[in-house]
Design an enzyme around this catalytic site. Structure first.
Site, PDB file in Angstrom:
ATOM      1  NE  ARG A 117      55.259 -17.931  69.907  1.00 21.67           N
ATOM      2  CZ  ARG A 117      55.977 -16.979  69.337  1.00 21.67           C
ATOM      3  NH1 ARG A 117      56.769 -17.244  68.354  1.00 21.67           N
ATOM      4  NH2 ARG A 117      55.894 -15.743  69.782  1.00 21.67           N
ATOM      5  CD  GLN A 122      45.908 -17.914  70.598  1.00 20.70           C
ATOM      6  OE1 GLN A 122      45.166 -17.044  71.031  1.00 20.70           O
ATOM      7  NE2 GLN A 122      45.841 -18.351  69.364  1.00 20.70           N
ATOM      8  CG  ASP A 125      53.285 -16.675  72.696  1.00 23.39           C
ATOM      9  OD1 ASP A 125      54.472 -16.447  72.999  1.00 23.39           O
ATOM     10  OD2 ASP A 125      52.905 -16.825  71.527  1.00 23.39           O
ATOM     11  CB  SER A 128      53.165 -13.361  71.545  1.00 24.31           C
ATOM     12  OG  SER A 128      53.357 -14.293  70.527  1.00 24.31           O
ATOM     13  CE1 TYR A 224      59.141 -18.739  66.134  1.00 29.81           C
ATOM     14  CE2 TYR A 224      58.065 -20.870  66.352  1.00 29.81           C
ATOM     15  CZ  TYR A 224      58.418 -19.644  66.877  1.00 29.81           C
ATOM     16  OH  TYR A 224      58.026 -19.319  68.139  1.00 29.81           O
TER      17      TYR A 224
END
Ligand code: NAD
Length: 408
Positions: A117, A122, A125, A128, A224
Site C-alpha cells: 500500500r 494506490q 489497491d 480499498s 495498520y
C-alpha cells in the site's frame, strides 16, 4: 500476451475482473483479450459489450495471464497450465491450501491483497476499492433494517430525533460507512484504536469516541492497527458496552490483517441496546466483531437485529467490478512491455510484493508462514514482501515508499 478472464464460479460472486472500458485500453496496448461467455452478465455486462471493443469469447483460463476476482477453487487451479500468471484475491494469509496448490501447479500468482500500500500502487489497491463498496452498503443496510428514520425530521406530527450510529474501526470501509450514514442524516460517532484517524472521523462530521482505557496509539508498521493484548481488548469491550448501549445502530468494521477479527461487542453490550437497534457486522467473515454475529445471516438477539453480511462487494457488482478491473489494469500496466509482451520485473517493489507463488514455491513471507513453509533464500527467488501482516510490511533495512504518502 493473451489475457483471459473466466466467469466467477464461487457462490454469490457477481463481480467480474474485466469491464469493456479496461478491455479497450488493453487491446490498444496490443494485448489479446479473451472472455469466457457470460462472465460479465451478473455485473450487467453482456458479452456483446465486450465484443464491441475487440474482446473475443473463449476459454477463461487459456491466457498467459488470467485475471479473476475470487480465490480459485482446486478445480480452477487444475485448469491453469504451468507458468500461467494468475491475478486475483488469493487470501495469502488465510488460505494456505490455495497458496500451496498454486505453487504445486507451477503458477506465478499475484494477490491483489498483497500489493504494497504505497502511493505508487494506490490505483491498484483493490482492498480499498472493495472496502469502499462494503462501507457504503453497510450504511444502506443499517438504514434499511432500522425501524426508524436516520435523519432529524420536524413534521406536523412531531419532531423525530436523528438516529445515533456508532462506527467501530475507521479504515477505508468504516470511513465510507460514516460518510454514507451521515449523508442519510444520522448522528455519527466512531472509534478506532489508531488515533491518527481521529481527524479523518471528525472531518466527516462524526464524533470521535474517547475511551478512557489507557490505550496509547495502537498503530503498527504500514499504518495498520496492531492486535491488542487480551487485557487491552477486555478493557475496550467493557468501555464500549456503555457507549453501544446508547446507540440506535452500530456498524463494525474492525480488522487486523491476517488475524481473526477483534471481538468488540459482547452480549452484555447488545443487551444494553434499545429494542429495535441494529448492528451491521462487516467483520462477519473473519469471525465477527460482535459475539452474536452469524456470518451470512441476520439474527435477532435481545430484540436487536444483528446482520452478518458476507462478500458485500458482490452485492453491488457493477461498480465493484468497474473499480476492481481498473485496479487490475493498473497492475497489468506494470507487466506489459513493448507490443503487449508480458514482462515481469521482480525488482519492482509492487511486482515482488504482490507475488505469492513462483517457480513452484511460495515466495511471499506471510503466505509461506501461514502455509508452514519458508520463502526461498535470497538469490533462489526474489525476497517477498507486501501484505504479510503488520510485522512483514516493511522489508528489513529497506525504506518503503509506504512512508511517503499514507492515505485512507
Ligand atoms: P482494515 O480493514 O485492516 O481494518 C479496519 C479498521 O479496523 C482499521 O482502521 C483498524 O485500525 C481498525 N481496528 C483494528 N482493531 C481495532 C480495534 N480493536 N478496535 C477498533 N478498531 C480497530 O483497515 P484498512 O481499511 O485496510 O486500512 C488500514 C490502514 O491502511 C489505514 O491506516 C489506512 O489509512 C491505510 N491505507 C493505506 C493505503 C496506502 O496506500 N498507503 C491505502 C489504503 C489504506
Amino acid at each position: 500476451m493473451k489475457l483471459s478472464v473466466p466467469k466467477e464460479a464461487s457462490e454469490g460472486e457477481r463481480r467480474v475482473a474485466l469491464v469493456p472500458e479496461v478491455a479497450k485500453k488493453l487491446s490498444a496496448q496490443d494485448v489479446e483479450v479473451v472472455l469466457e461467455s457470460g462472465a460479465g452478465e451478473a455485473a450487467h455486462l453482456p458479452d456483446r459489450l465486450f465484443e464491441e471493443v475487440g474482446v473475443s469469447l473463449g476459454e477463461g483460463f487459456s491466457g498467459d495471464v488470467v485475471a479473476k476476482v475470487a480465490p480459485p477453487t482446486a478445480e480452477e487451479i487444475g485448469r491453469l497450465s504451468e507458468g500461467t500468471v494468475l491475478i486475483g484475491f488469493l487470501q495469502p494469509l488465510t488460505a494456505p491450501d490455495t497458496a500451496k496448490a498454486l505453487a504445486d501447479a507451477g503458477l506465478t500468482s499475484f494477490a491483489m491483497e498483497a500489493i504494497p500500500r504505497i502511493s505508487r500502487a494506490q490505483s491498484m489497491d483493490a482492498l480499498s476499492s472493495q472496502a469502499t463498496v462494503s462501507g457504503y452498503r453497510a450504511g444502506l443496510i443499517l438504514a434499511q433494517e432500522l425501524g426508524r428514520f436516520l435523519p432529524m425530521l420536524s413534521t406536523a406530527a412531531g419532531t423525530i430525533r436523528p438516529a445515533k450510529v456508532l462506527v467501530l474501526g475507521a479504515g477505508v470501509a468504516g470511513l465510507q460507512a460514516i460518510a454514507t450514514a451521515r449523508r442519510i442524516g444520522a448522528a455519527l460517532h466512531a472509534f478506532d484504536v489508531r488515533s491518527a484517524v481521529k481527524e479523518q472521523i471528525e472531518s466527516l462530521g462524526a464524533k470521535f469516541v474517547e475511551l478512557d482505557i489507557g490505550l496509547e496509539d495502537a498503530e503498527a508498521a504500514g499504518g495498520y492497527a496492531r492486535e491488542l493484548t487480551d487485557e487491552e481488548q477486555q478493557r475496550q469491550r467493557e468501555a464500549l458496552a456503555d457507549v453501544i448501549g446508547g446507540m440506535d445502530g452500530v456498524i463494525s468494521t474492525a480488522a487486523v490483517p491476517g488475524r481473526k477479527a477483534p471481538l468488540l461487542i459482547i452480549e452484555d453490550a447488545v443487551k444494553q441496546m434499545k429494542p429495535g437497534s441494529v448492528i451491521v457486522d462487516l467483520a462477519a467473515e473473519t469471525g465477527g466483531n460482535c459475539e452474536l454475529t452469524k456470518a451470512g445471516e441476520t439474527v435477532v438477539e435481545h430484540d436487536v437485529k444483528i446482520v452478518g453480511p458476507v462478500n458485500l462487494p458482490a452485492s453491488m457488482p457493477d461498480h465493484a467490478s468497474q473499480l476492481y478491473a481498473k485496479n487490475v489494469q493498473s497492475l497489468l500496466d506494470l507487466m506489459i512491455g513493448d507490443e503487449g509482451a508480458l514482462e515481469l520485473d521482480f525488482d519492482d517493489e509492487i511486482i515482488a510484493g504482490a507475488c505469492i507463488t513462483r517457480d513452484g514455491e511460495i515466495v511471499h513471507e506471510g503466505a509461506a508462514k501461514a502455509a508452514g513453509t519458508e520463502v526461498p533464500k535470497k538469490g533462489e527467488a526474489h525476497e517477498a514482501q507486501g501484505d504479510g501482516g503488520p510485522e512483514s510490511r516493511e522489508p528489513e533495512g529497506k525504506e518503503s515508499e509506504a512512508e511517503e504518502a499514507p492515505r485512507s
